[in-house]
Scaffold this motif. Structure first.
Motif, mmCIF file in Angstrom:
data_model
loop_
_atom_site.group_PDB
_atom_site.id
_atom_site.type_symbol
_atom_site.label_atom_id
_atom_site.label_comp_id
_atom_site.label_asym_id
_atom_site.label_seq_id
_atom_site.Cartn_x
_atom_site.Cartn_y
_atom_site.Cartn_z
ATOM 1 N N ASP A 227 110.825 23.491 44.251
ATOM 2 C CA ASP A 227 109.205 22.958 43.581
ATOM 3 C C ASP A 227 108.611 23.863 42.184
ATOM 4 O O ASP A 227 107.242 24.168 42.338
ATOM 5 C CB ASP A 227 108.915 24.420 44.678
ATOM 6 N N GLY A 250 105.547 25.909 38.883
ATOM 7 C CA GLY A 250 105.815 25.441 40.241
ATOM 8 C C GLY A 250 104.197 26.027 40.570
ATOM 9 O O GLY A 250 103.328 26.994 39.442
ATOM 10 N N PHE A 251 103.676 26.291 41.621
ATOM 11 C CA PHE A 251 102.479 27.159 42.254
ATOM 12 C C PHE A 251 102.654 28.428 41.720
ATOM 13 O O PHE A 251 103.744 28.655 42.265
ATOM 14 C CB PHE A 251 102.415 26.437 43.897
ATOM 15 N N ASP A 271 95.006 21.922 35.691
ATOM 16 C CA ASP A 271 96.542 22.419 36.266
ATOM 17 C C ASP A 271 96.654 23.309 35.842
ATOM 18 O O ASP A 271 97.260 23.958 37.340
ATOM 19 C CB ASP A 271 97.358 21.417 34.722
ATOM 20 N N TRP A 274 94.870 24.292 39.330
ATOM 21 C CA TRP A 274 95.282 23.827 40.704
ATOM 22 C C TRP A 274 96.561 24.462 41.851
ATOM 23 O O TRP A 274 97.184 24.843 42.313
ATOM 24 C CB TRP A 274 95.863 22.235 40.606
ATOM 25 N N ARG A 275 96.919 24.725 40.839
ATOM 26 C CA ARG A 275 98.526 25.187 40.623
ATOM 27 C C ARG A 275 98.454 27.057 40.310
ATOM 28 O O ARG A 275 99.432 27.811 40.819
ATOM 29 C CB ARG A 275 99.926 25.273 39.362
ATOM 30 N N LEU A 277 98.718 28.729 38.029
ATOM 31 C CA LEU A 277 99.175 29.323 37.095
ATOM 32 C C LEU A 277 98.815 30.362 36.227
ATOM 33 O O LEU A 277 97.194 31.211 35.881
ATOM 34 C CB LEU A 277 99.350 28.531 35.640
#
Ligand code: ZN
Length: 340
Positions: A227, A250-251, A271, A274-275, A277
């Motif tokens: 993942d 990953g997430f 990005d 969304w994840r 990070l």
């Protein structure tokens, strides 16, 4: 005493004769036993730090207390110490919060002030980390930076047991990120261009290795991770690899930047969002990190032999830099005759 100084940007180091320095109040003269030679020394030679020269390099060192100035109570003569390369103002609010490595007024041994490519160096007593019983000075020297730096990075990233750690670059820092990742109970994926370094990563416990070649490196690393990575530690000074590191996470991933690129990298906010990070910079290490890695070394949880593949006398500092620049070694340790 002998010292090896960098007279100017882009020129060889020069062996010079200097008076043995006297410690002032709150200072300690350390007889240097061993000092590692690392990528930061090349960065210094290349003018990367932009500091006034000449300066004596050498920032990862072990030695013995030789003389103490007035008011010093932290250490006594004859005690072995690891040298912490940063000094901070006593009133630093960051130091008070356990972060002496940051702040606007820190000075760096071997960069801003003279370092340990010398028989003796004078340091503020508060920067010294005394060992409870003597250990191999070569090991102690490389533990400070080559192991302390990735330890600090993984601590900042809050790496947990069971998580997947990707290490980009298996050099003096990354190789130890691999073994520390295993120590913390994570699954470790090492990424390097060099087959030889991937072999080293395997011997240090990496669960999987990926050779970075071509445009599909990120996809291949993500495949191995499942993942995506929970933590990516980026040890190469390259903006392109900074972008790869973010793509590999990953997430809820954490990307820790340790290799110092000066070029900007690109990232899209969507990005990161969304994840979810976290992208972190990790600067050096702290005295507490040094104490922690000394304990790990003593308990047999860390190897350092791969960092001491080459041991040279102080006079061969230029050869040590050349070996490093050519990628022939991960580290060289300089030893002083006075210490042997
Ligand atoms: Zn270093």
């Amino acid at each position: 005493m002998r010292a090896v100084e960098l007279p100017a940007v882009g020129v060889p180091l020069q062996l010079v004769d200097r008076p043995v320095p006297e410690p002032g109040a709150g200072e300690v003269r350390v007889r240097v036993q061993a000092c590692g030679v690392c990528g930061s020394d090349l960065f210094l030679q290349d003018g990367g730090f932009g500091v006034p020269l000449p300066v004596v390099p050498g920032h990862e060192a072990a030695g013995v207390v030789d003389a103490v100035g007035a008011g010093v109570e932290e250490v006594r003569r004859g005690q072995q110490v690891a040298l912490y390369y940063i000094d901070w103002p006593p009133e630093s609010s960051w130091a008070a919060r356990g972060r002496p490595n940051v702040g606007p007024s820190v000075t760096r041994m071997g960069v801003d002030v003279d370092g340990a490519f010398a028989d003796y160096v004078v340091r503020p007593a508060r920067t010294l980390v005394a060992t409870t019983e003597p250990i191999d000075p070569l090991a102690l020297a490389v533990l400070t930076d080559a192991v302390g730096t990735p330890y600090h990075a993984l601590r900042l990233a809050r790496l947990q047991a069971g998580e997947t750690l990707v290490v980009l670059g298996v050099g003096g820092i990354g190789s130890n990120a691999v073994q520390l990742g295993k120590h913390f109970g994570s699954r470790v994926v090492a990424v390097s261009r060099s087959e030889e370094k991937l072999g080293l990563a395997r011997t240090l416990g990496a669960d999987a290795v990926v050779q970075s070649e071509g445009d599909d490196t990120v996809a291949r690393v993500r495949d191995v991770c499942g993942d995506g990575a929970d933590v990516v530690v980026q040890c190469v000074g390259s903006a392109a690899l900074d972008e790869q590191a973010i793509a590999i996470a990953g997430f809820a991933g954490r990307v820790v930047l340790v290799g110092s690129a000066v070029e900007p990298f690109r990232v899209r906010a969507v990005d990161l969002i969304w994840r979810e990070l976290t992208v972190l910079g990790s600067r050096g290490f702290t005295p507490d990190d040094i104490r922690a890695v000394i304990d790990l070394y003593r308990s047999g949880d860390l190897r350092v032999d791969h960092l001491m593949s080459r041991v040279r006398p102080l006079e061969e500092a230029n050869e040590a830099l050349a070996d490093l620049r050519a990628g022939r070694v991960l580290r060289t340790v300089l030893v002083t005759e006075a210490a042997s």
